[in-house]
Design a protein around this motif. Sequence first.
Motif, mmCIF file in Angstrom:
data_model
loop_
_atom_site.group_PDB
_atom_site.id
_atom_site.type_symbol
_atom_site.label_atom_id
_atom_site.label_comp_id
_atom_site.label_asym_id
_atom_site.label_seq_id
_atom_site.Cartn_x
_atom_site.Cartn_y
_atom_site.Cartn_z
ATOM 1 N N ALA A 92 0.852 -1.183 0.000
ATOM 2 C CA ALA A 92 0.000 0.000 0.000
ATOM 3 C C ALA A 92 0.888 1.234 0.000
ATOM 4 C CB ALA A 92 -0.898 0.002 1.237
ATOM 5 N N SER A 93 0.542 2.210 -0.837
ATOM 6 C CA SER A 93 1.286 3.461 -0.923
ATOM 7 C C SER A 93 0.317 4.608 -0.639
ATOM 8 C CB SER A 93 1.908 3.635 -2.311
ATOM 9 O OG SER A 93 2.777 2.558 -2.609
ATOM 10 N N LEU A 94 0.607 5.389 0.397
ATOM 11 C CA LEU A 94 -0.200 6.549 0.761
ATOM 12 C C LEU A 94 0.557 7.813 0.352
ATOM 13 C CD1 LEU A 94 -1.412 5.406 4.268
ATOM 14 C CD2 LEU A 94 -2.931 6.155 2.436
ATOM 15 N N TYR A 95 -0.083 8.623 -0.480
ATOM 16 C CA TYR A 95 0.573 9.795 -1.044
ATOM 17 C C TYR A 95 0.068 11.077 -0.389
ATOM 18 C CZ TYR A 95 2.017 6.703 -4.866
ATOM 19 O OH TYR A 95 2.563 5.689 -5.612
ATOM 20 N N THR A 96 1.011 11.987 -0.081
ATOM 21 C CA THR A 96 0.679 13.364 0.242
ATOM 22 C C THR A 96 1.163 14.209 -0.937
ATOM 23 O OG1 THR A 96 2.780 13.920 1.321
ATOM 24 C CG2 THR A 96 1.086 12.859 2.685
ATOM 25 N N LYS A 97 1.124 15.506 -0.825
ATOM 26 C CA LYS A 97 1.575 16.353 -1.922
ATOM 27 C C LYS A 97 3.074 16.235 -2.154
ATOM 28 C CE LYS A 97 -2.076 19.853 -1.753
ATOM 29 N NZ LYS A 97 -2.387 21.302 -1.573
ATOM 30 N N THR A 98 3.815 15.872 -1.113
ATOM 31 C CA THR A 98 5.278 15.850 -1.233
ATOM 32 C C THR A 98 5.922 14.526 -0.867
ATOM 33 O OG1 THR A 98 5.497 16.709 1.034
ATOM 34 C CG2 THR A 98 5.448 18.323 -0.758
ATOM 35 N N GLN A 99 5.168 13.586 -0.292
ATOM 36 C CA GLN A 99 5.772 12.344 0.182
ATOM 37 C C GLN A 99 4.893 11.146 -0.164
ATOM 38 O OE1 GLN A 99 6.176 13.784 4.412
ATOM 39 N NE2 GLN A 99 8.229 12.924 4.216
ATOM 40 N N VAL A 100 5.503 9.969 -0.042
ATOM 41 C CA VAL A 100 4.757 8.727 -0.189
ATOM 42 C C VAL A 100 5.188 7.787 0.923
ATOM 43 C CG1 VAL A 100 6.464 7.846 -1.843
ATOM 44 C CG2 VAL A 100 4.202 6.792 -1.711
ATOM 45 N N PHE A 101 4.214 7.129 1.556
ATOM 46 C CA PHE A 101 4.467 6.210 2.653
ATOM 47 C C PHE A 101 4.023 4.809 2.238
ATOM 48 C CE2 PHE A 101 3.635 10.411 4.369
ATOM 49 C CZ PHE A 101 4.723 10.617 5.195
ATOM 50 N N HIS A 102 4.893 3.823 2.453
ATOM 51 C CA HIS A 102 4.609 2.463 2.010
ATOM 52 C C HIS A 102 4.325 1.553 3.201
ATOM 53 C CE1 HIS A 102 5.841 3.403 -2.087
ATOM 54 N NE2 HIS A 102 6.900 3.999 -1.591
ATOM 55 N N LYS A 103 3.446 0.591 2.974
ATOM 56 C CA LYS A 103 3.111 -0.391 4.002
ATOM 57 C C LYS A 103 2.862 -1.728 3.313
ATOM 58 C CE LYS A 103 -0.307 -1.390 7.645
ATOM 59 N NZ LYS A 103 0.686 -1.582 8.730
ATOM 60 N N ASN A 104 3.539 -2.768 3.775
ATOM 61 C CA ASN A 104 3.332 -4.113 3.230
ATOM 62 C C ASN A 104 2.139 -4.767 3.924
ATOM 63 O OD1 ASN A 104 5.532 -3.992 1.445
ATOM 64 N ND2 ASN A 104 6.952 -4.503 3.094
ATOM 65 N N LEU A 105 1.295 -5.414 3.132
ATOM 66 C CA LEU A 105 0.079 -6.030 3.646
ATOM 67 C C LEU A 105 -0.023 -7.476 3.186
ATOM 68 C CD1 LEU A 105 -2.468 -3.199 2.716
ATOM 69 C CD2 LEU A 105 -1.486 -3.584 4.985
ATOM 70 N N GLN A 106 -0.528 -8.321 4.041
ATOM 71 C CA GLN A 106 -0.924 -9.659 3.633
ATOM 72 C C GLN A 106 -2.309 -9.576 2.983
ATOM 73 O OE1 GLN A 106 1.141 -12.344 3.766
ATOM 74 N NE2 GLN A 106 2.624 -10.807 4.475
ATOM 75 N N ALA A 107 -2.652 -10.574 2.187
ATOM 76 C CA ALA A 107 -3.942 -10.553 1.492
ATOM 77 C C ALA A 107 -5.098 -10.394 2.473
ATOM 78 C CB ALA A 107 -4.100 -11.823 0.672
ATOM 79 N N SER A 108 -4.971 -10.993 3.651
ATOM 80 C CA SER A 108 -6.050 -10.945 4.645
ATOM 81 C C SER A 108 -6.198 -9.568 5.283
ATOM 82 C CB SER A 108 -5.785 -11.987 5.741
ATOM 83 O OG SER A 108 -4.536 -11.748 6.376
#
Length: 293
Positions: A39-55
Amino acid sequence: MNNLPFNDDIYRVLLSAPVKKADGYTRAEILSNGQAFQASLYTKTQVFHKNLQASEVLAFIESHLGENFAQYTAWDGQREYSARVTKKGKLLTTSKACAQAAMLASEDFNRRKNHIISEGAQIPALVDMGVFSKTYKVAMYDKFQQINRFLELLADETKQMAAGARVNIIDFGCGKSYLTFLVYHYFVEMRGLHANICGLDLNEDIIQTCRAAAEKYGHKRLTFQRGDIGQQPAPPLQSWGEPGSFNIVISLHACDTATDHALANAVKWQADLICAVPCCQHELRNQMKPSKL
């Protein structure tokens, strides 16, 4: 949200239309790598990543939909699903057949035969990145077209190379490295060239993910480094410029002024070939304030 359109075949989710109370997020994207999700969460200047399992994917979506975003769009390769949260909190849903699925199924769609990499090619890395499904069907049609076309340009410019030739390739602003892995497959697996390839990017999480994928598939001459293109003192490949080698710089949509730095470094390091597609130039766009738009 019991009626949210979601199934186990969905490989991409886009959350958009940020609500006023959103915590600075402009959009979110969730992509399958064949086994898990990022998962990638974007702001105007940054991006934050988070790994997720299918569940965990559905819970992640539900935690943000309505809270940070009003629009949900998802794709499973056959259909495109949409949902929107109204101001009263009601969820409105629709779905339609994917245009890409219809195109791939059409007998009139014959451009596929000209692709260097065809649907069904056994490239596990593209499955991991969501470009192919688990059965090696095209899942991200636009990305599949984009990297194939880039590869065709590289192929045209290097067709004179004999098998066994030594090639050094630097991918500036490699990002998730859709192109980097495809370039490795083409030069090493398909053409049998002695190719050393390095992907360079600022995002440490992405670099670690790419390194793990390269190790997983035994791509020993494919490396990834974290680095600032604008502050790169020397080529990130020790083999760069060795006698008899052919040196290539590639760049696909490197953000802001990164494409400019890639071109400058390529010239400074006397690259034999530069193949670069510029970004949309956020740096310049942010300075433009046309009153009539």
